[in-house]
Write a protein that holds these residues in place. Structure first.
Motif, PDB file in Angstrom:
ATOM      1  N   ILE A  43       0.841  -1.200   0.000  1.00 27.19           N
ATOM      2  CA  ILE A  43       0.000   0.000   0.000  1.00 27.19           C
ATOM      3  C   ILE A  43       0.875   1.249   0.000  1.00 27.19           C
ATOM      4  N   ASP A  44       1.913   1.234   0.813  1.00 26.68           N
ATOM      5  CA  ASP A  44       2.818   2.378   0.889  1.00 26.68           C
ATOM      6  C   ASP A  44       3.468   2.647  -0.468  1.00 26.68           C
ATOM      7  N   ILE A  45       3.981   1.602  -1.103  1.00 29.24           N
ATOM      8  CA  ILE A  45       4.661   1.748  -2.391  1.00 29.24           C
ATOM      9  C   ILE A  45       3.686   2.211  -3.476  1.00 29.24           C
ATOM     10  N   GLU A  46       2.514   1.594  -3.537  1.00 25.49           N
ATOM     11  CA  GLU A  46       1.543   1.941  -4.575  1.00 25.49           C
ATOM     12  C   GLU A  46       1.014   3.362  -4.388  1.00 25.49           C
ATOM     13  N   LEU A  47       0.734   3.739  -3.154  1.00 24.92           N
ATOM     14  CA  LEU A  47       0.246   5.090  -2.880  1.00 24.92           C
ATOM     15  C   LEU A  47       1.333   6.125  -3.149  1.00 24.92           C
ATOM     16  N   ASP A  48       2.552   5.803  -2.769  1.00 29.16           N
ATOM     17  CA  ASP A  48       3.674   6.703  -3.015  1.00 29.16           C
ATOM     18  C   ASP A  48       3.868   6.941  -4.512  1.00 29.16           C
ATOM     19  N   GLY A  49       3.792   5.853  -5.296  1.00 27.75           N
ATOM     20  CA  GLY A  49       3.934   5.986  -6.746  1.00 27.75           C
ATOM     21  C   GLY A  49       2.855   6.878  -7.341  1.00 27.75           C
ATOM     22  N   HIS A  50       1.637   6.710  -6.856  1.00 28.44           N
ATOM     23  CA  HIS A  50       0.516   7.530  -7.314  1.00 28.44           C
ATOM     24  C   HIS A  50       0.731   8.998  -6.942  1.00 28.44           C
ATOM     25  N   THR A  51       1.119   9.237  -5.703  1.00 25.14           N
ATOM     26  CA  THR A  51       1.306  10.596  -5.214  1.00 25.14           C
ATOM     27  C   THR A  51       2.435  11.307  -5.954  1.00 25.14           C
ATOM     28  N   GLN A  52       3.529  10.598  -6.168  1.00 26.96           N
ATOM     29  CA  GLN A  52       4.682  11.220  -6.807  1.00 26.96           C
ATOM     30  C   GLN A  52       4.509  11.417  -8.312  1.00 26.96           C
ATOM     31  N   SER A  53       3.807  10.493  -8.956  1.00 27.92           N
ATOM     32  CA  SER A  53       3.684  10.567 -10.417  1.00 27.92           C
ATOM     33  C   SER A  53       2.428  11.290 -10.876  1.00 27.92           C
ATOM     34  N   GLY A  54       1.392  11.302 -10.027  1.00 29.80           N
ATOM     35  CA  GLY A  54       0.121  11.873 -10.431  1.00 29.80           C
ATOM     36  C   GLY A  54      -0.687  10.951 -11.324  1.00 29.80           C
TER      37      GLY A  54
END
Length: 101
Positions: A43-54
Motif C-alpha cells: 500500500i505504501d509503495i503503490e500510494l507513493d507511486g501515485h502521489t509522486q507521479s500523479g
C-alpha cells in the motif's frame, strides 16, 4: 534495511515474482523485523507511486496479497517508514481512495 525476497518484490512492484515466492514459503504476513507487513509495504509503495507521479492509483500488488489471504487490518511495526498503524489508514489518510464498509 535488509528486506526479505517478498519485500523486495513488493518494493519493485514485481507482481509476477510474488506467486512463486509465496508458494515457496514466503510469509504473506512477513513483518521483516523493522518494516511493514507485505500488504502495508505494498500500500505504501503503490500510494507513493501515485502521489509522486500523479498517475492513477493502481493496487495490483495489494489486491494479489489480499487474494493470498493477508489480514488487511494487521498492524505494521512501529518503525514502518510510512508511520501507518494499519495498512488501510494509508488509503484513508491519503484522501485518494474512498473506503466503504
Amino acid at each position: 534495511m535488509s528486506y526479505s525476497a517478498g519485500h523486495h518484490a513488493v518494493d519493485q512492484e514485481d507482481l509476477p515474482s510474488l506467486p512463486g515466492l509465496l508458494t515457496a514459503g514466503q510469509d504473506v504476513e512477513d513483518g521483516n523485523g523493522d518494516a511493514c507487513t507485505l500488504p502495508g509495504h505494498a500500500i505504501d509503495i503503490e500510494l507513493d507511486g501515485h502521489t509522486q507521479s500523479g498517475e492513477p492509483l493502481h493496487v495490483d500488488v495489494t489486491a494479489y496479497l489480499l487474494i493470498r489471504g493477508v489480514d488487511p487490518l494487521r498492524c505494521c511495526s512501529d518503525r514502518c517508514r510510512s508511520g501507518c498503524l494499519h495498512p488501510p489508514h494509508l488509503l484513508i489518510e491519503s484522501n485518494s481512495v474512498a473506503m466503504t464498509a
